[in-house]
Write a protein that holds these residues in place. Structure first.
Motif, mmCIF file in Angstrom:
data_model
loop_
_atom_site.group_PDB
_atom_site.id
_atom_site.type_symbol
_atom_site.label_atom_id
_atom_site.label_comp_id
_atom_site.label_asym_id
_atom_site.label_seq_id
_atom_site.Cartn_x
_atom_site.Cartn_y
_atom_site.Cartn_z
ATOM 1 N N LEU A 1 0.845 -1.198 0.000
ATOM 2 C CA LEU A 1 0.000 0.000 0.000
ATOM 3 C C LEU A 1 0.880 1.247 0.000
ATOM 4 C CD1 LEU A 1 -2.877 1.199 0.186
ATOM 5 C CD2 LEU A 1 -2.577 1.208 2.679
ATOM 6 N N LEU A 2 0.683 2.102 -1.026
ATOM 7 C CA LEU A 2 1.427 3.353 -1.132
ATOM 8 C C LEU A 2 0.474 4.497 -1.432
ATOM 9 C CD1 LEU A 2 4.442 2.229 -3.355
ATOM 10 C CD2 LEU A 2 4.383 2.448 -0.860
ATOM 11 N N GLY A 3 0.827 5.667 -0.895
ATOM 12 C CA GLY A 3 0.050 6.869 -1.157
ATOM 13 C C GLY A 3 0.925 7.930 -1.799
ATOM 14 N N GLU A 4 0.320 8.735 -2.672
ATOM 15 C CA GLU A 4 1.063 9.825 -3.307
ATOM 16 C C GLU A 4 0.995 11.048 -2.390
ATOM 17 O OE1 GLU A 4 1.539 12.135 -7.570
ATOM 18 O OE2 GLU A 4 -0.176 10.796 -7.265
ATOM 19 N N ARG A 5 2.160 11.498 -1.943
ATOM 20 C CA ARG A 5 2.266 12.574 -0.960
ATOM 21 C C ARG A 5 1.988 13.943 -1.572
ATOM 22 N NH1 ARG A 5 5.302 11.169 3.801
ATOM 23 N NH2 ARG A 5 5.899 13.343 4.001
ATOM 24 N N LYS B 1 0.076 2.155 14.535
ATOM 25 C CA LYS B 1 -1.381 1.986 14.563
ATOM 26 C C LYS B 1 -2.089 3.322 14.412
ATOM 27 C CE LYS B 1 -1.268 -2.195 17.359
ATOM 28 N NZ LYS B 1 -1.634 -2.848 18.624
ATOM 29 N N ARG B 2 -1.626 4.339 15.117
ATOM 30 C CA ARG B 2 -2.241 5.673 15.079
ATOM 31 C C ARG B 2 -2.139 6.279 13.689
ATOM 32 N NH1 ARG B 2 0.206 10.270 15.119
ATOM 33 N NH2 ARG B 2 2.141 9.517 16.069
ATOM 34 N N GLU B 3 -0.935 6.256 13.120
ATOM 35 C CA GLU B 3 -0.730 6.868 11.812
ATOM 36 C C GLU B 3 -1.529 6.167 10.716
ATOM 37 O OE1 GLU B 3 0.584 9.635 10.968
ATOM 38 O OE2 GLU B 3 1.894 10.194 12.614
ATOM 39 N N VAL B 4 -1.553 4.849 10.715
ATOM 40 C CA VAL B 4 -2.314 4.112 9.698
ATOM 41 C C VAL B 4 -3.800 4.454 9.801
ATOM 42 C CG1 VAL B 4 -3.062 1.808 8.942
ATOM 43 C CG2 VAL B 4 -0.644 2.251 9.404
ATOM 44 N N LEU B 5 -4.333 4.477 11.010
ATOM 45 C CA LEU B 5 -5.746 4.808 11.199
ATOM 46 C C LEU B 5 -6.032 6.241 10.760
ATOM 47 C CD1 LEU B 5 -8.518 3.857 12.181
ATOM 48 C CD2 LEU B 5 -7.896 4.696 14.458
ATOM 49 N N GLU B 6 -5.180 7.196 11.172
ATOM 50 C CA GLU B 6 -5.374 8.601 10.811
ATOM 51 C C GLU B 6 -5.316 8.822 9.307
ATOM 52 O OE1 GLU B 6 -3.334 10.655 14.795
ATOM 53 O OE2 GLU B 6 -2.352 10.857 12.860
ATOM 54 N N GLU B 7 -4.427 8.116 8.623
ATOM 55 C CA GLU B 7 -4.205 8.369 7.203
ATOM 56 C C GLU B 7 -5.079 7.541 6.272
ATOM 57 O OE1 GLU B 7 -0.041 8.000 6.335
ATOM 58 O OE2 GLU B 7 0.508 9.504 7.826
ATOM 59 N N THR B 8 -5.409 6.306 6.676
ATOM 60 C CA THR B 8 -6.096 5.384 5.759
ATOM 61 C C THR B 8 -7.441 4.869 6.269
ATOM 62 O OG1 THR B 8 -5.149 3.352 6.671
ATOM 63 C CG2 THR B 8 -3.830 4.522 5.013
ATOM 64 N N GLY B 9 -7.699 5.018 7.565
ATOM 65 C CA GLY B 9 -8.909 4.448 8.147
ATOM 66 C C GLY B 9 -8.792 2.964 8.447
ATOM 67 N N PRO C 1 -6.672 14.513 3.142
ATOM 68 C CA PRO C 1 -6.526 14.937 1.748
ATOM 69 C C PRO C 1 -5.530 16.070 1.535
ATOM 70 C CG PRO C 1 -8.653 15.610 2.631
ATOM 71 C CD PRO C 1 -8.009 14.725 3.657
ATOM 72 N N ASP C 2 -5.096 16.714 2.605
ATOM 73 C CA ASP C 2 -4.065 17.750 2.488
ATOM 74 C C ASP C 2 -2.664 17.159 2.489
ATOM 75 O OD1 ASP C 2 -4.623 17.016 5.190
ATOM 76 O OD2 ASP C 2 -3.518 18.756 5.900
ATOM 77 N N LYS C 3 -2.556 15.829 2.768
ATOM 78 C CA LYS C 3 -1.260 15.171 2.825
ATOM 79 C C LYS C 3 -1.091 14.047 1.807
ATOM 80 C CE LYS C 3 -0.668 16.086 7.768
ATOM 81 N NZ LYS C 3 -0.513 15.475 9.084
ATOM 82 N N CYS C 4 -2.212 13.524 1.291
ATOM 83 C CA CYS C 4 -2.144 12.364 0.392
ATOM 84 C C CYS C 4 -3.224 12.465 -0.672
ATOM 85 C CB CYS C 4 -2.315 11.079 1.205
ATOM 86 S SG CYS C 4 -2.250 9.571 0.226
ATOM 87 N N LYS C 5 -2.835 12.267 -1.939
ATOM 88 C CA LYS C 5 -3.795 12.321 -3.052
ATOM 89 C C LYS C 5 -4.670 11.074 -3.092
ATOM 90 C CE LYS C 5 -1.051 15.113 -6.252
ATOM 91 N NZ LYS C 5 -0.393 15.137 -7.563
ATOM 92 N N HIS C 6 -4.040 9.889 -2.972
ATOM 93 C CA HIS C 6 -4.763 8.627 -3.040
ATOM 94 C C HIS C 6 -3.876 7.493 -2.543
ATOM 95 C CE1 HIS C 6 -3.409 9.730 -7.257
ATOM 96 N NE2 HIS C 6 -2.489 8.924 -6.823
#
Length: 132
Positions: A20-24, A51-59, A101-106
């Protein structure tokens, strides 16, 4: 401006042999592809941060965390220095959502032999040193 080394946590999530990768988005690593992750907070364990970061960024909810290794990364253009601790995590779901959405496009799943470019510097260094 005081120069300090920051600690980041990169979370590698694999599903069906894909990562899993996100565009920054933003100044730090803009337009590069990265794993979920972020800054280790004062007093926080690496596992709790992951755990915190994954939940905050991806749900996504992280079920397990395994420590993998680290990289030492100097971002010359931004004049930032990070030590990034990489962990591998499993989640109870695999439908990542853009929660910041201010940190990752998708978020997208990529085969390890077909990774997008450019990759975020810590991930580039990690993959050069370790096999997933």
């Amino acid at each position: 401006m005081e120069q300090a080394v920051r600690v980041g946590v990169g979370v590698i999530i694999m599903y069906k042999d894909k990562i899993l990768l996100g565009e920054r988005i933003g100044a730090h690593g803009a337009n590069t592809w990265a794993t979920p992750g972020g800054h280790l907070e004062y007093g926080e364990t690496i596992e709790t941060c992951a755990k915190r970061e994954v939940l905050e960024e991806t749900g996504l909810n992280v079920v397990t965390v395994e420590k993998l290794g680290f990289t030492n990364d100097f971002f010359a253009q931004e004049q930032k220095h990070y030590v990034t601790l990489f962990v591998k995590a499993t989640c109870d779901d695999h439908h990542a959502q853009v929660k910041e959405p201010d940190k990752c496009k998708h978020w997208r799943w990529f085969a390890l032999d077909a990774l997008p470019q450019p990759l975020f510097l810590p991930l580039t260094h990690f993959l050069a040193q370790h096999k997933l």
